[in-house]
Design an enzyme around this catalytic site. Structure first.
Site, PDB file in Angstrom:
ATOM      1  N   TYR A 170       0.843  -1.199   0.000  1.00 20.62           N
ATOM      2  CA  TYR A 170       0.000   0.000   0.000  1.00 20.62           C
ATOM      3  C   TYR A 170       0.882   1.255   0.000  1.00 20.62           C
ATOM      4  O   TYR A 170       0.522   2.290  -0.552  1.00 20.62           O
ATOM      5  CB  TYR A 170      -0.981  -0.016   1.171  1.00 20.62           C
ATOM      6  CG  TYR A 170      -2.169   0.902   0.980  1.00 20.62           C
ATOM      7  CD1 TYR A 170      -3.083   0.678  -0.058  1.00 20.62           C
ATOM      8  CD2 TYR A 170      -2.404   1.977   1.835  1.00 20.62           C
ATOM      9  CE1 TYR A 170      -4.178   1.504  -0.237  1.00 20.62           C
ATOM     10  CE2 TYR A 170      -3.496   2.809   1.664  1.00 20.62           C
ATOM     11  CZ  TYR A 170      -4.378   2.568   0.629  1.00 20.62           C
ATOM     12  OH  TYR A 170      -5.469   3.395   0.451  1.00 20.62           O
ATOM     13  N   LYS A 203      -3.404   8.654   2.652  1.00 19.02           N
ATOM     14  CA  LYS A 203      -4.662   8.491   3.406  1.00 19.02           C
ATOM     15  C   LYS A 203      -4.542   9.079   4.811  1.00 19.02           C
ATOM     16  O   LYS A 203      -5.518   9.619   5.344  1.00 19.02           O
ATOM     17  CB  LYS A 203      -5.068   7.020   3.470  1.00 19.02           C
ATOM     18  CG  LYS A 203      -5.535   6.428   2.141  1.00 19.02           C
ATOM     19  CD  LYS A 203      -6.727   7.144   1.544  1.00 19.02           C
ATOM     20  CE  LYS A 203      -7.370   6.324   0.425  1.00 19.02           C
ATOM     21  NZ  LYS A 203      -8.452   7.092  -0.265  1.00 19.02           N
ATOM     22  N   LEU A 232     -13.426  -2.177  -9.805  1.00 21.26           N
ATOM     23  CA  LEU A 232     -12.622  -2.136 -11.030  1.00 21.26           C
ATOM     24  C   LEU A 232     -11.186  -1.719 -10.707  1.00 21.26           C
ATOM     25  O   LEU A 232     -10.219  -2.335 -11.175  1.00 21.26           O
ATOM     26  CB  LEU A 232     -13.248  -1.161 -12.034  1.00 21.26           C
ATOM     27  CG  LEU A 232     -12.576  -1.109 -13.410  1.00 21.26           C
ATOM     28  CD1 LEU A 232     -12.603  -2.477 -14.087  1.00 21.26           C
ATOM     29  CD2 LEU A 232     -13.254  -0.071 -14.291  1.00 21.26           C
TER      30      LEU A 232
HETATM   31  O1  0WE Z   1      -7.010   2.942  -1.764  1.00 22.78           O
HETATM   32  C1  0WE Z   1      -7.122   1.903  -2.402  1.00 22.78           C
HETATM   33  C2  0WE Z   1      -6.773   1.899  -3.877  1.00 22.78           C
HETATM   34  C3  0WE Z   1      -5.544   2.692  -4.097  1.00 22.78           C
HETATM   35  C4  0WE Z   1      -4.969   2.722  -5.482  1.00 22.78           C
HETATM   36  C5  0WE Z   1      -4.994   1.645  -6.353  1.00 22.78           C
HETATM   37  C6  0WE Z   1      -4.371   1.756  -7.586  1.00 22.78           C
HETATM   38  C7  0WE Z   1      -4.307   0.610  -8.549  1.00 22.78           C
HETATM   39  C8  0WE Z   1      -4.032   1.046  -9.977  1.00 22.78           C
HETATM   40  C9  0WE Z   1      -4.326   3.891  -5.858  1.00 22.78           C
HETATM   41  N1  0WE Z   1      -3.712   4.025  -7.046  1.00 22.78           N
HETATM   42  C10 0WE Z   1      -3.724   2.982  -7.909  1.00 22.78           C
HETATM   43  N2  0WE Z   1      -3.047   3.149  -9.086  1.00 22.78           N
HETATM   44  C11 0WE Z   1      -3.089   2.224 -10.073  1.00 22.78           C
HETATM   45  O2  0WE Z   1      -2.403   2.393 -11.105  1.00 22.78           O
HETATM   46  N3  0WE Z   1      -7.558   0.761  -1.763  1.00 22.78           N
HETATM   47  C12 0WE Z   1      -7.932   0.834  -0.381  1.00 22.78           C
HETATM   48  C13 0WE Z   1      -7.580  -0.559  -2.429  1.00 22.78           C
HETATM   49  C14 0WE Z   1      -6.228  -1.168  -2.255  1.00 22.78           C
HETATM   50  O3  0WE Z   1      -5.221  -0.844  -3.099  1.00 22.78           O
HETATM   51  C15 0WE Z   1      -4.093  -1.511  -2.661  1.00 22.78           C
HETATM   52  C16 0WE Z   1      -4.391  -2.264  -1.519  1.00 22.78           C
HETATM   53  C17 0WE Z   1      -5.769  -2.038  -1.249  1.00 22.78           C
HETATM   54  C18 0WE Z   1      -6.548  -2.606  -0.102  1.00 22.78           C
HETATM   55  C19 0WE Z   1      -2.801  -1.488  -3.175  1.00 22.78           C
HETATM   56  C20 0WE Z   1      -1.804  -2.241  -2.545  1.00 22.78           C
HETATM   57  C21 0WE Z   1      -2.106  -2.985  -1.406  1.00 22.78           C
HETATM   58  C22 0WE Z   1      -3.397  -3.005  -0.895  1.00 22.78           C
END
Ligand code: 0WE
Length: 174
Positions: free
Chosen positions: A67, A74, A106
């Site tokens: 993350y 965040k 997605l």
């Molecule tokens: O906040 C999120 C999503 C964050 C996110 C995801 C991406 C994927 C594609 C931000 N930027 C990108 N950029 C991209 O190119 N979440 C809470 C979901 C999430 O994302 C993760 C998680 C979790 C849970 C990424 C790594 C590890 C865990």
């Protein structure tokens, strides 16, 4: 709700993965955007009882693999919720975050091992399952309503209780 970090920031060792540019982009899009929204939108809020809501994640408070810089962004977003709550409080507007458990969306489909994270969370959460988009929407509806008239600057966990646990259950772990 908008969160983003360049994909290469969300894979591998935090120190190695984190660049100044990726840090900047993640914080700009995932945290400053909420301040910008408040700035641009405050005059359009319902007079005397507006409600701003953003979406956060437990990675702001605890580490988890990959993350990375999104956790920092965040944490910044949740701090902005508190400062915005003070800034807009005199006008009667409330500002809160919902910290959602992981949900198959997605955007999540681009995250490595997301399926594993879903089952890990479901296994350890007090409710023994993951949360649905409907449950996040219900919490948002509550926060937007007068039922939440006394709540501002708060981060509300909607995660089947996962965040309150430390060791989960010993039942099925090896
Ligand atoms: O906040 C999120 C999503 C964050 C996110 C995801 C991406 C994927 C594609 C931000 N930027 C990108 N950029 C991209 O190119 N979440 C809470 C979901 C999430 O994302 C993760 C998680 C979790 C849970 C990424 C790594 C590890 C865990």
């Amino acid at each position: 709700a908008v969160g983003f970090a360049p994909a290469n920031e969300l894979e591998g060792n935090f120190i190695e993965a984190t660049s100044r540019e990726g840090f900047k982009i993640a914080h700009d899009i995932s945290s400053y955007s909420f301040v910008a929204l408040a700035k641009a939108g405050k005059d359009f809020l319902s007079k005397g009882n507006g409600s701003l809501i953003t979406l956060s994640y437990l990675g702001s408070q605890k580490t988890l693999p990959n993350y990375n810089v999104m956790g920092l962004a965040k944490a910044s977003l949740e701090a902005s919720v508190r400062f915005l709550a003070v800034s807009l409080g005199k006008e009667g507007h409330r500002v809160n975050a919902i910290s959602a458990g992981p949900i198959k969306t997605l955007a999540a489909s681009g995250v490595k091992n997301f399926k594993k994270m879903l089952s890990y969370n479901a296994e350890r959460a007090p409710l023994g399952r993951n949360v649905s988009t409907e449950e996040i929407g219900n919490a948002a509806t509550f926060l937007a309503s007068d039922l939440a008239s006394g709540i501002t600057g708060e981060t509300l966990y909607v995660d089947a209780g996962f965040n309150i646990t430390a060791m989960g259950s010993l039942e099925d772990s090896s």
